[in-house]
Write a protein that holds these residues in place. Structure first.
Motif, PDB file in Angstrom:
ATOM      1  N   LEU A  53       0.857  -1.114  -0.111  1.00 16.02           N
ATOM      2  CA  LEU A  53      -0.029  -0.102   0.047  1.00 16.02           C
ATOM      3  C   LEU A  53       0.819   1.107   0.051  1.00 16.02           C
ATOM      4  CD1 LEU A  53      -2.933  -0.865   2.478  1.00 16.02           C
ATOM      5  CD2 LEU A  53      -3.051  -0.922   0.128  1.00 16.02           C
ATOM      6  N   PHE A  54       1.980   1.099   0.526  1.00 13.96           N
ATOM      7  CA  PHE A  54       2.904   2.265   0.776  1.00 13.96           C
ATOM      8  C   PHE A  54       3.380   2.519  -0.512  1.00 13.96           C
ATOM      9  CE2 PHE A  54       7.291   4.078   1.286  1.00 13.96           C
ATOM     10  CZ  PHE A  54       6.875   5.245   1.926  1.00 13.96           C
ATOM     11  N   ASN A  55       3.752   1.486  -1.246  1.00 12.56           N
ATOM     12  CA  ASN A  55       4.159   1.612  -2.788  1.00 12.56           C
ATOM     13  C   ASN A  55       3.285   2.179  -3.587  1.00 12.56           C
ATOM     14  OD1 ASN A  55       7.255   0.445  -3.517  1.00 12.56           O
ATOM     15  ND2 ASN A  55       6.294  -0.665  -1.805  1.00 12.56           N
ATOM     16  N   LEU A  56       1.839   1.999  -3.502  1.00 14.11           N
ATOM     17  CA  LEU A  56       0.831   2.393  -3.946  1.00 14.11           C
ATOM     18  C   LEU A  56       0.613   4.037  -3.941  1.00 14.11           C
ATOM     19  CD1 LEU A  56      -1.558   1.949  -5.849  1.00 14.11           C
ATOM     20  CD2 LEU A  56      -2.917   1.289  -4.064  1.00 14.11           C
ATOM     21  N   VAL A  57       1.029   4.336  -2.567  1.00 10.55           N
ATOM     22  CA  VAL A  57       0.916   5.681  -2.374  1.00 10.55           C
ATOM     23  C   VAL A  57       1.838   6.592  -2.941  1.00 10.55           C
ATOM     24  CG1 VAL A  57       1.072   7.378  -0.544  1.00 10.55           C
ATOM     25  CG2 VAL A  57      -0.111   5.479  -0.140  1.00 10.55           C
ATOM     26  N   ILE A  58       2.943   5.933  -3.166  1.00 10.90           N
ATOM     27  CA  ILE A  58       4.140   6.692  -3.683  1.00 10.90           C
ATOM     28  C   ILE A  58       3.870   6.692  -5.440  1.00 10.90           C
ATOM     29  CG2 ILE A  58       6.570   6.447  -4.510  1.00 10.90           C
ATOM     30  CD1 ILE A  58       6.262   7.213  -1.778  1.00 10.90           C
ATOM     31  N   ALA A  59       3.385   5.625  -5.789  1.00  6.50           N
ATOM     32  CA  ALA A  59       3.050   5.892  -7.460  1.00  6.50           C
ATOM     33  C   ALA A  59       1.760   6.921  -7.640  1.00  6.50           C
ATOM     34  CB  ALA A  59       2.314   4.346  -7.753  1.00  6.50           C
ATOM     35  N   ASP A  60       0.783   6.807  -6.744  1.00  3.82           N
ATOM     36  CA  ASP A  60      -0.371   7.789  -6.933  1.00  3.82           C
ATOM     37  C   ASP A  60       0.386   9.197  -6.733  1.00  3.82           C
ATOM     38  OD1 ASP A  60      -2.138   5.974  -7.429  1.00  3.82           O
ATOM     39  OD2 ASP A  60      -2.910   5.836  -5.223  1.00  3.82           O
ATOM     40  N   PHE A  61       1.119   9.395  -5.798  1.00  4.69           N
ATOM     41  CA  PHE A  61       1.573  10.640  -5.610  1.00  4.69           C
ATOM     42  C   PHE A  61       2.427  11.235  -6.642  1.00  4.69           C
ATOM     43  CE2 PHE A  61       4.674  13.943  -3.575  1.00  4.69           C
ATOM     44  CZ  PHE A  61       3.619  14.618  -2.794  1.00  4.69           C
ATOM     45  N   LEU A  62       3.284  10.414  -7.172  1.00  6.11           N
ATOM     46  CA  LEU A  62       4.174  11.062  -8.384  1.00  6.11           C
ATOM     47  C   LEU A  62       3.304  11.148  -9.386  1.00  6.11           C
ATOM     48  CD1 LEU A  62       7.289   8.281  -8.003  1.00  6.11           C
ATOM     49  CD2 LEU A  62       7.015  10.851  -7.729  1.00  6.11           C
ATOM     50  N   ALA A  63       2.244  10.512  -9.897  1.00  6.08           N
ATOM     51  CA  ALA A  63       1.506  10.797 -10.843  1.00  6.08           C
ATOM     52  C   ALA A  63       0.605  11.870 -10.803  1.00  6.08           C
ATOM     53  CB  ALA A  63       0.365   9.587 -11.198  1.00  6.08           C
ATOM     54  N   LEU A  64       0.283  12.164  -9.523  1.00  4.95           N
ATOM     55  CA  LEU A  64      -0.414  13.598  -9.392  1.00  4.95           C
ATOM     56  C   LEU A  64       0.369  14.846  -9.515  1.00  4.95           C
ATOM     57  CD1 LEU A  64      -2.638  12.513  -6.321  1.00  4.95           C
ATOM     58  CD2 LEU A  64      -3.542  13.084  -8.461  1.00  4.95           C
ATOM     59  N   VAL A  65       1.764  14.591  -9.152  1.00  6.28           N
ATOM     60  CA  VAL A  65       2.591  15.904  -9.053  1.00  6.28           C
ATOM     61  C   VAL A  65       3.055  16.061 -10.534  1.00  6.28           C
ATOM     62  CG1 VAL A  65       4.867  16.226  -8.534  1.00  6.28           C
ATOM     63  CG2 VAL A  65       3.685  15.366  -6.863  1.00  6.28           C
ATOM     64  N   SER A  66       2.728  15.038 -11.577  1.00  9.39           N
ATOM     65  CA  SER A  66       3.061  15.448 -12.842  1.00  9.39           C
ATOM     66  C   SER A  66       1.756  16.284 -13.626  1.00  9.39           C
ATOM     67  CB  SER A  66       3.035  14.503 -13.645  1.00  9.39           C
ATOM     68  OG  SER A  66       1.863  13.435 -13.636  1.00  9.39           O
ATOM     69  N   LEU A  67       0.692  16.242 -12.933  1.00 10.94           N
ATOM     70  CA  LEU A  67      -0.496  16.830 -13.584  1.00 10.94           C
ATOM     71  C   LEU A  67      -0.695  18.277 -13.554  1.00 10.94           C
ATOM     72  CD1 LEU A  67      -3.440  14.656 -12.360  1.00 10.94           C
ATOM     73  CD2 LEU A  67      -2.083  14.336 -14.443  1.00 10.94           C
ATOM     74  N   PRO A  68       0.149  19.042 -12.553  1.00 12.59           N
ATOM     75  CA  PRO A  68      -0.184  20.539 -12.823  1.00 12.59           C
ATOM     76  C   PRO A  68       0.472  21.056 -14.026  1.00 12.59           C
ATOM     77  CG  PRO A  68       0.277  19.883 -10.369  1.00 12.59           C
ATOM     78  CD  PRO A  68       0.509  18.892 -11.257  1.00 12.59           C
ATOM     79  N   LEU A  69       1.537  20.599 -14.423  1.00 12.66           N
ATOM     80  CA  LEU A  69       2.066  20.997 -15.627  1.00 12.66           C
ATOM     81  C   LEU A  69       1.246  20.769 -16.717  1.00 12.66           C
ATOM     82  CD1 LEU A  69       6.159  20.021 -15.373  1.00 12.66           C
ATOM     83  CD2 LEU A  69       4.912  22.312 -14.720  1.00 12.66           C
ATOM     84  N   ARG A  70       0.733  19.546 -16.961  1.00 15.05           N
ATOM     85  CA  ARG A  70      -0.285  19.287 -17.878  1.00 15.05           C
ATOM     86  C   ARG A  70      -1.608  20.330 -17.993  1.00 15.05           C
ATOM     87  NH1 ARG A  70       0.704  17.437 -22.464  1.00 15.05           N
ATOM     88  NH2 ARG A  70       2.144  16.195 -21.305  1.00 15.05           N
ATOM     89  N   ILE A  71      -1.950  20.667 -16.783  1.00 17.85           N
ATOM     90  CA  ILE A  71      -3.155  21.517 -16.673  1.00 17.85           C
ATOM     91  C   ILE A  71      -2.743  22.985 -17.126  1.00 17.85           C
ATOM     92  CG2 ILE A  71      -4.557  22.527 -14.800  1.00 17.85           C
ATOM     93  CD1 ILE A  71      -4.657  20.008 -13.240  1.00 17.85           C
ATOM     94  N   ASP A  72      -1.550  23.301 -16.589  1.00 13.86           N
ATOM     95  CA  ASP A  72      -1.054  24.646 -17.207  1.00 13.86           C
ATOM     96  C   ASP A  72      -1.053  24.559 -18.734  1.00 13.86           C
ATOM     97  OD1 ASP A  72       0.679  27.463 -16.405  1.00 13.86           O
ATOM     98  OD2 ASP A  72       1.456  26.235 -18.272  1.00 13.86           O
ATOM     99  N   ALA A  73      -0.596  23.692 -19.215  1.00 16.99           N
ATOM    100  CA  ALA A  73      -0.333  23.493 -20.673  1.00 16.99           C
ATOM    101  C   ALA A  73      -1.958  23.472 -21.619  1.00 16.99           C
ATOM    102  CB  ALA A  73       0.097  22.338 -21.070  1.00 16.99           C
ATOM    103  N   LEU A  74      -3.010  22.786 -20.977  1.00 12.00           N
ATOM    104  CA  LEU A  74      -4.312  22.903 -21.580  1.00 12.00           C
ATOM    105  C   LEU A  74      -4.937  24.220 -21.229  1.00 12.00           C
ATOM    106  CD1 LEU A  74      -5.295  19.456 -19.737  1.00 12.00           C
ATOM    107  CD2 LEU A  74      -5.248  19.915 -22.395  1.00 12.00           C
ATOM    108  N   LEU A  75      -4.390  24.934 -19.994  1.00 10.32           N
ATOM    109  CA  LEU A  75      -5.292  26.243 -19.760  1.00 10.32           C
ATOM    110  C   LEU A  75      -4.703  27.218 -20.899  1.00 10.32           C
ATOM    111  CD1 LEU A  75      -5.588  26.230 -16.017  1.00 10.32           C
ATOM    112  CD2 LEU A  75      -7.684  25.860 -17.812  1.00 10.32           C
ATOM    113  N   ARG A  76      -3.346  27.036 -21.124  1.00  5.39           N
ATOM    114  CA  ARG A  76      -2.699  28.045 -22.043  1.00  5.39           C
ATOM    115  C   ARG A  76      -3.003  27.928 -23.272  1.00  5.39           C
ATOM    116  NH1 ARG A  76       2.100  30.947 -19.537  1.00  5.39           N
ATOM    117  NH2 ARG A  76       2.492  30.127 -17.420  1.00  5.39           N
TER     118      ARG A  76
END
Length: 340
Positions: A53-76
């Protein structure tokens, strides 16, 4: 993300994806930051299930950290962070999606073996072996995504610059076409095989428990809830992407002249990616269902008036009650302390 050269099609993903991804990031980071805090600072003992479960948390956290840049690109409407961050962003998005799927499957299989095959040698693994298994899962899912880091995925120039992995086949090299094809194959296989395992585990647990009429119905129900929760999260988050990926594949292979259908499925495939990352927001629910130690740690972290009788009773039933006042669960009638 696909770019067929017609930027008018960008409107669909530009309108739908940003709010979906923003919700994913807010809910996901809240849940996973709390989960990381509990695993790192509140959990007093570890077992293989908690390591998975801890490794699952790490995987989810890293995936979520990558999204703000994608959101910025979509908005711009264009990518402003350069080639290196583009490669890292795409790698994090797709590799951690794969890791999340794989680790969810490991959690479900582990629960299945605990219930149906309690004497299986897999159940006797220690923390060191569980850590090696987690490392193997990471290497297995990351290896096919490493080539993403070797190629430039930036398309266009100036205010039209985009960070796209699914590029126009007219302008893509054979290596990119191969990577895109491999990605689509992995997207389908990562859904079909884990789903088959999850359904198998759920059905076998249900049949086994009904047949044996085990004397611990609470434990039985908890095991079933884990599998059902994982299957539901899995279907909601990954089924739409799999269907649209197969659609893109089929149209390109058998109806290459049908550009309108191909473009429609590409757009639906892009939008469905938002549901993939909803998985990272829903996984904390899986942690609550899957680990009694996690639930007790969460309970002890809440204000006393918010702690529930059920968690308290669960702690006394399995003999793991901690006598510290911070771990007492309370009801509206006052603080509950287990009897000796």
């Amino acid at each position: 993300v696909y770019n067929g050269g017609d930027h008018s099609g960008f409107l669909l993903e530009g309108l739908i994806l940003p709010p979906v991804l923003i919700v994913d990031v807010i809910l996901g980071l809240l849940g996973n930051v709390v989960a990381l805090w509990i695993f790192c600072f509140k959990l007093k003992s570890w077992n293989p299930n908690n390591l998975f479960l801890f490794n699952l948390v790490i995987a989810d956290f890293l995936a979520l950290v990558s999204l703000p840049l994608r959101i910025d690109a979509l908005l711009r409407g264009h990518w402003v962070f350069g080639d290196s961050l583009c490669r890292i962003n795409l790698f994090l998005m797709f590799s951690n999606r794969s890791a999340s799927i794989a680790l969810m499957t490991v959690v479900a299989v582990y629960r299945y073996l605990k219930v149906v095959h309690p004497h299986h040698r897999f159940n006797s693994m220690n923390k060191r072996q569980a850590a090696f298994l987690s490392l193997f899962v990471w290497l297995l899912v990351i290896s096919p995504r490493v080539p993403m880091l070797a190629y430039n995925h930036i398309k266009g120039s100036g205010n039209a610059t985009q960070c796209f992995f699914f590029t126009s086949y007219k302008e893509a090299s054979w290596a990119i076409i191969f990577l895109v094809g491999m990605h689509r194959i992995l997207t389908v296989l990562e859904f079909i095989f884990p789903l088959a395992l999850l359904l198998f585990c759920s059905i076998r647990i249900s049949r086994f428990l009904k047949k044996r009429q085990m004397g611990k119905p609470d434990k039985v129900r908890k095991a079933m809830r884990v599998c059902v929760a994982i299957v539901v999260v899995f279907l909601v988050c990954f089924f739409p992407t799999t269907v649209t990926t197969v659609g893109v594949w089929a149209i390109r292979s058998y109806r290459p002249w049908d550009c309108d259908s191909f473009y429609t499925f590409i757009q639906l495939n892009i939008v469905s990616l938002g549901l993939n990352f909803l998985n990272s927001a829903l996984d904390p629910v899986v942690y609550v269902f899957s680990s009694s130690m996690f639930r007790r740690a969460l309970c002890s972290s809440l204000p006393r008036t918010l702690r529930c009788r059920r968690l308290c009773e669960e702690a006394t039933l399995d003999g793991s009650w901690s006598p510290e006042p911070a771990c007492w669960c309370c009801s509206f009638k006052g603080c509950l302390k287990p009897s000796a």
